[in-house]
Motif scaffolding. Structure first.
Motif, short mmCIF file in Angstrom:
data_model
loop_
_atom_site.label_atom_id
_atom_site.label_comp_id
_atom_site.label_asym_id
_atom_site.label_seq_id
_atom_site.Cartn_x
_atom_site.Cartn_y
_atom_site.Cartn_z
N GLU A 108 63.59 162.84 -39.47
CA GLU A 108 63.48 162.07 -40.74
C GLU A 108 64.62 161.26 -40.80
O GLU A 108 64.44 160.03 -41.42
CB GLU A 108 63.16 163.15 -41.92
CG GLU A 108 62.07 163.76 -42.23
CD GLU A 108 60.94 162.70 -42.82
OE1 GLU A 108 61.09 162.91 -43.82
OE2 GLU A 108 60.50 162.11 -42.14
N ALA A 109 65.64 161.51 -40.64
CA ALA A 109 66.90 160.75 -40.90
C ALA A 109 67.24 159.89 -39.66
O ALA A 109 67.75 158.68 -39.71
CB ALA A 109 68.44 161.55 -40.92
N HIS A 110 66.40 159.71 -38.67
CA HIS A 110 66.55 158.96 -37.19
C HIS A 110 65.06 158.46 -36.95
O HIS A 110 64.67 159.09 -35.99
CB HIS A 110 67.37 159.54 -36.31
CG HIS A 110 68.70 160.07 -36.69
ND1 HIS A 110 68.78 161.08 -37.11
CD2 HIS A 110 69.90 159.53 -36.35
CE1 HIS A 110 70.23 161.44 -37.37
NE2 HIS A 110 70.74 160.31 -36.81
N PRO A 111 64.78 157.39 -37.47
CA PRO A 111 63.40 156.95 -36.98
C PRO A 111 63.05 156.42 -35.70
O PRO A 111 62.01 156.46 -35.30
CB PRO A 111 62.90 155.95 -38.17
CG PRO A 111 64.29 155.43 -38.81
CD PRO A 111 65.27 156.56 -38.55
N ASP A 112 64.21 156.12 -34.88
CA ASP A 112 64.10 155.61 -33.45
C ASP A 112 63.99 156.85 -32.52
O ASP A 112 63.85 156.64 -31.45
CB ASP A 112 65.08 154.79 -33.24
CG ASP A 112 66.66 155.29 -33.59
OD1 ASP A 112 66.56 156.23 -34.23
OD2 ASP A 112 67.53 154.57 -32.92
N TYR A 113 64.18 157.92 -33.13
CA TYR A 113 63.89 159.12 -32.18
C TYR A 113 62.55 159.70 -32.28
O TYR A 113 61.65 159.84 -33.35
CB TYR A 113 64.96 160.39 -32.78
CG TYR A 113 66.11 160.06 -32.15
CD1 TYR A 113 66.88 160.67 -30.99
CD2 TYR A 113 67.22 159.02 -32.60
CE1 TYR A 113 68.27 160.43 -30.78
CE2 TYR A 113 68.39 158.73 -32.30
CZ TYR A 113 68.81 159.52 -31.23
OH TYR A 113 70.26 159.07 -30.86
N GLY A 114 62.03 160.26 -31.36
CA GLY A 114 60.52 160.72 -31.23
C GLY A 114 60.55 162.21 -31.15
O GLY A 114 59.61 162.87 -31.55
N MET A 115 61.46 162.88 -30.45
CA MET A 115 61.37 164.42 -30.61
C MET A 115 62.94 164.98 -30.52
O MET A 115 63.87 164.33 -30.27
CB MET A 115 60.80 164.73 -29.24
CG MET A 115 61.32 164.88 -27.91
SD MET A 115 62.36 166.05 -27.63
CE MET A 115 62.74 165.53 -25.89
#
Length: 959
Positions: A108-115
């Motif tokens: 939620e805090a890092h939108p550029d992460y997928g998993m």
């Protein structure tokens, strides 16, 4: 993160297939999980009671996706997820709820992460303890945050920790599932998943404990291994990798480049992943500590191995508190194969300890219940029984503690041991024995019937207590006291002091012996006894409740019986039970496997005395040597088999027995053989009859436009047969192919061992073989299928070794496929028709009770490879050309041989490559069953005790 937010944002998708025990346990673990729980169950039948017990679960029964439809099931399931985040989970894994929350917070805090995920451990639950293993390695990098997708892929696969169960953005997984080809090979599914996620977004490993996953302890049903697929050098594997690299190169992701560049990247990533897996750089299974069960409600004891990995986030109290909750479920709801196999003997012991005996009191029942609880404190039935006994005895404090423990077990719907035991072999046997008990009306009818016959035959139990083991002796006594028959006498031969002065007329009589003179004293008692039948047993053997009663009733109407083989239940070294169902009177199996075939026979007392009793010089094979002498005197006449387990005895140790070998050698010499007896396998004997004659053998091969197969068969015979006195008759059934006819002409012109016999018109298989046999010059015929290939060079010698015995009519071989798996052993007559024995075993496996490795008699063998004495074949009219023109003529011939008083022998030493399919001709099978209806049931092999058919009609037995 508040649970309401988790419910809105996150779905846990559980995958399960034909494992209701695992599913129920997993749902118990996740029952308070605040997110959405979606279960995808591809079992053929839906799991019972799931929606009632777990109403919050979204349970989907998807039988259209079998185990190999894993990819399709995932794709279907992903289409059902509506939350922005999700994770996949197996039914045997436990993801920590806090770890899900922290991973979700990170995404939620890092939108550029997928998993995102943490580190996992592995567990293996066993009967009284759980082993834990280090799985994930922490090798430095935890944040895969490069803006270059290529670098992310290579970095992640270098430090590979499978992301399959990570918290992931749902849209990424849905895109992945939509793009990968259908029916992707299973080993590539995980690789494609990792590649796609890292190509599409950044990934994060948090320094937290994430999941406790079950360790693999057996072969996967998928029969795949990704490590090997990544590097195997064979052409098929290389081609598979090339094809898969092209799939990866074609995926729509932020990773851009020329297709060949992407394929090269894929190959580079395969190499990195293989190095990490094969070398243990990224994943490992290394034991680190174990947890051991204590008493009810007590915390487990942890035992740590010297090597610990404090850099991993598992060594803290919060994790061990969570582990305690998981361990309770693992013990209260055991589901793993290894765990249940180990618990089988414990549950059986507990059931038997809880049984009420006629002379019980409160003290004895409490003592046994305590012993049962100590064996396994998670058995609900044991806990409740001891709590009730203690409460009734006034021990309310201890009873209260056990009642609280029982409530905790009931809260997770624990079956305890009894229901789970029922799914194990020991439990099925226990159910079978319990169902054999006659009801009160049947008991009265049986008692009245026996009274009319002076109480029925008296059975004398010659009980050896040569180790002076009073506990084992008492177990035998208890079993007899708890049985329904009273027509027995027990004579105990003990090396210890006599506990009482008794006489031979007493129901229980003690005789003091030494290990040097006990056989002579047995023979003396046999001469003096008034019992009708005698049985040799050992202290610790337990008699089934109804076995002696059934034996007594059957023996009332068996005046010509000399000795009777009975079935039994054997207790394995660990304590579990298995059935020992002897296949009737089987001379060759008796000779081959004395530990399994020559124990616990009922012998008529007069017969034993007349034979001179047991032979003390064969003290390690008393019953075996006696049976062989009975066969010398009267053949198999008067020997019978009772299909009822009479005892529960320790399984014999299969080892070389020199007394058994010497007894068989003496017996064969008495029958006129100059045989050599050797020990082929522990406990098994093999006979070389050493016949002096070297008879001519005629091998008959059918020809019918089948040059390719027939040529392979013929070449295997000519190139591999060591025996010199044989001819090959190629019986051609009016072939039409010019090439085939030309080949036959060439064979004819070559002469030598091969003769071609040509039929001017098409005949049935039986008629063709009969016509060829009329031209045979051999004293023995071999019927050999044209699509078979002989394996061993001494195959004819081994067939002749059995066929030259005067009591043998037919000999058959073991059939194998090209991979060495058994496609056919001997043929059995069953309720469903004709069935082949030992199918599916590896060629060197010994099979049920060791029978796949030794010579024995069967009702029939297959004409794929069948040797018969020519004079016998002709005297019986050959094969039946009318009733069985193209199917089952071989079985019919074997049954004709049996009717003539001769044996059919199957030898596993002769091995032939052939598919081994049985004919699919219902008309011929019906004709066979009609012709031999009297033999069908009596010739059956391979029986099993069926709990569903355990009830016995005692009134029908007495008429």
């Amino acid at each position: 993160m508040p649970s309401t937010a988790l419910n809105i944002q996150f779905t846990l998708v559980m995958l399960t297939h034909k494992r209701p025990g695992f599913l129920r346990r997993a749902l118990q673990y996740y029952k308070d999980f605040p997110g959405t729980l979606l279960v995808l169950d591809s079992s053929p039948e839906p799991a019972a009671g799931i929606t009632e017990r777990f109403p919050r679960v979204d349970y989907r029964h998807l039988p259209q996706f079998d185990y190999r439809g894993f990819q399709a099931k995932i794709k279907h399931g992903l289409g059902l997820v509506t939350t922005p985040y999700m994770a996949l989970v197996a039914d045997d894994d436990f993801i920590l709820p806090d770890a899900i929350g922290e991973s979700l917070d990170f995404l939620e805090a890092h939108p550029d992460y997928g998993m995102c995920q943490g580190y996992s451990m592995m567990y293996l639950a066993q009967a009284g303890h759980i082993n834990y293993y280090r799985r994930d390695k922490k090798i430095g990098q935890e944040d895969f945050a490069s803006d270059d997708p290529r670098q992310r892929i290579l970095d992640y696969l270098y430090a590979f920790i499978p992301p399959f169960y990570a918290v992931t953005r749902t849209s990424l997984l849905q895109d992945w599932a939509a793009q990968i080809p259908d029916n992707l090979r299973f080993e590539w599914l995980e690789v494609s998943h990792t590649w796609f996620l890292l190509a599409s977004a950044k990934a994060r490993m948090l320094p937290i404990p994430y999941a406790v996953r079950e360790a693999n302890y057996g072969a996967s049903e998928h029969n795949t291994e990704v490590t090997y697929a990544l590097a195997l050098p064979d052409p098929a594997s290389v081609a598979s990798r090339e094809e898969f690299s092209d799939v990866l190169a074609g995926l729509e992701t932020p990773l851009k480049g020329e297709r060949e560049q992407l394929r090269a990247l894929a190959r580079e990533s395969f190499a990195l992943m293989y190095e990490g897996l094969a070398g243990g750089r990224s994943l490992i299974i290394e034991p680190v500590f174990s947890s051991h069960v204590n008493g009810p409600g007590e915390a487990s004891t942890y035992k740590f191995l010297p090597t610990q990995y404090v850099n991993l986030p598992f060594y803290n109290q919060a994790f061990f508190d969570r582990l305690g909750e998981i361990e309770f479920l693992l013990h209260a709801l055991p589901a793993g194969r290894v765990q249940q196999e180990e618990l089988e003997s414990i549950w059986l012991q507990q059931e038997r300890l809880l049984a009420v005996h006629p002379e019980d009191n409160a003290f004895s029942q409490i003592a046994r219940a305590r012993e049962a609880l100590k064996a396994a404190p998670y058995n609900l039935a044991v806990v409740k029984r001891l709590a009730d006994l203690l409460h009734d005895d006034g021990e309310t404090e201890e009873a209260g503690k056990l009642q609280a423990w029982a409530r905790r077990l009931e809260a997770v719907a624990s079956d305890g041991g009894r229901a789970l035991l029922g799914a194990q072999p020991s439990g099925r046997l226990l159910d079978w024995l319990e169902a054999r008990q006659p009801d009160p009306a049947s008991r009265e009818a049986v008692a009245a019937h026996l009274k009319q016959h002076q109480g029925g035959p008296q059975i004398g139990i010659l009980l050896l207590n040569l180790e002076h083991d009073e506990a084992r002796l008492q177990a035998t006594f208890d079993s007899l006291i708890n049985g329904v028959s009273r027509s027995f006498r027990i004579i105990v031969f003990t090396t210890g002091p006599l506990p009482a002065m008794t006489s031979l007329q007493s129901t229980l009589h003690f005789v003091r012996v030494s290990k040097d003179d006990y056989v002579d004293k047995i023979n003396q008692i046999a001469r003096q006894s008034s019992c009708d039948w005698l049985m040799l047993a050992e202290a610790g053997d337990e008699f089934t409740a109804t076995g002696l009663l059934r034996a007594g009733l059957e023996l009332l109407d068996a005046p010509d019986c000399r000795a009777v083989a009975v079935d039994e239940i054997q207790q394995l070294s660990g304590g579990a039970w298995r059935e020992l169902l002897r296949p009737g009177i089987n001379l060759d199996l008796l000779q081959s496997l004395p530990p399994l075939m020559a124990r616990h026979w009922l012998v008529r007392r007069e017969v034993l005395v007349e034979a001179g009793g047991f032979a003390s010089e064969f003290s390690e094979a008393l019953e075996y040597e006696l049976l062989l002498r009975l066969i010398e005197k009267g053949g198999l006449n008067g020997l019978a088999h009772l299909d009822e387990p009479l005892l529960i005895s320790r399984a014999p140790e299969l080892k070389h027995n020199e007394h058994a070998r010497q007894a068989l050698a003496r017996h064969l010499a008495a029958r006129g053989y100059k045989a050599q007896v050797s020990s082929a396998l522990p406990g098994a004997l093999r006979i070389d009859y050493r016949h002096l004659e070297r008879p001519q053998v005629s091998i008959i091969l059918r020809s019918e436009d089948n040059q390719e197969a027939l040529q392979r068969c013929l070449e295997s015979v000519l190139q591999r047969t060591r025996y010199l006195r044989y001819e090959v008759l190629v019986a051609d059934n009016a072939s039409q192919s010019p090439a085939h006819l030309q080949w036959l002409e060439q064979l004819q012109q070559l002469g030598g061992r091969v003769r071609v016999l040509q039929s001017p018109q098409r005949l049935g298989e039986a008629a063709l073989i009969n016509a060829a046999s009329a031209e045979a010059s051999g004293e023995y015929l071999v019927l050999l299928a044209p699509d078979a290939e002989v394996v061993n060079a001494n195959w004819l010698e081994l067939l002749l070794n059995q066929a030259q015995r005067p009591e043998v009519g037919i000999v058959g071989a073991k059939l194998l496929d090209a991979a060495g798996n058994v496609t056919q052993g001997g043929l059995m007559l069953t309720a469903d028709g004709v069935q082949a024995a030992h199918v599916g075993l590896k060629k060197d496996e010994t099979g049920y009770l060791g029978q796949a490795a030794v010579e024995q008699n069967y009702p029939a063998v297959s004409a794929v490879c069948l040797m018969v004495r020519t004079e016998v074949f002709r005297a019986l009219g050959g094969l039946d050309e009318v009733g069985f023109a193209d199917a089952y003529a071989d079985v019919d011939l074997c049954l004709k041989v049996a009717e003539a008083g001769l044996l059919t022998v199957w030898t596993p030493q002769v091995q032939v490559v052939h598919p081994g399919q049985l004919p699919q001709d219902e008309v011929a099978l019906a004709a066979l069953r009609g012709k031999w209806a009297g033999l069908w049931s009596s010739a059956a092999h391979g029986r099993r005790l069926d709990p569903a058919k355990a009830a016995f009609d005692w009134k029908a037995l007495i008429g």
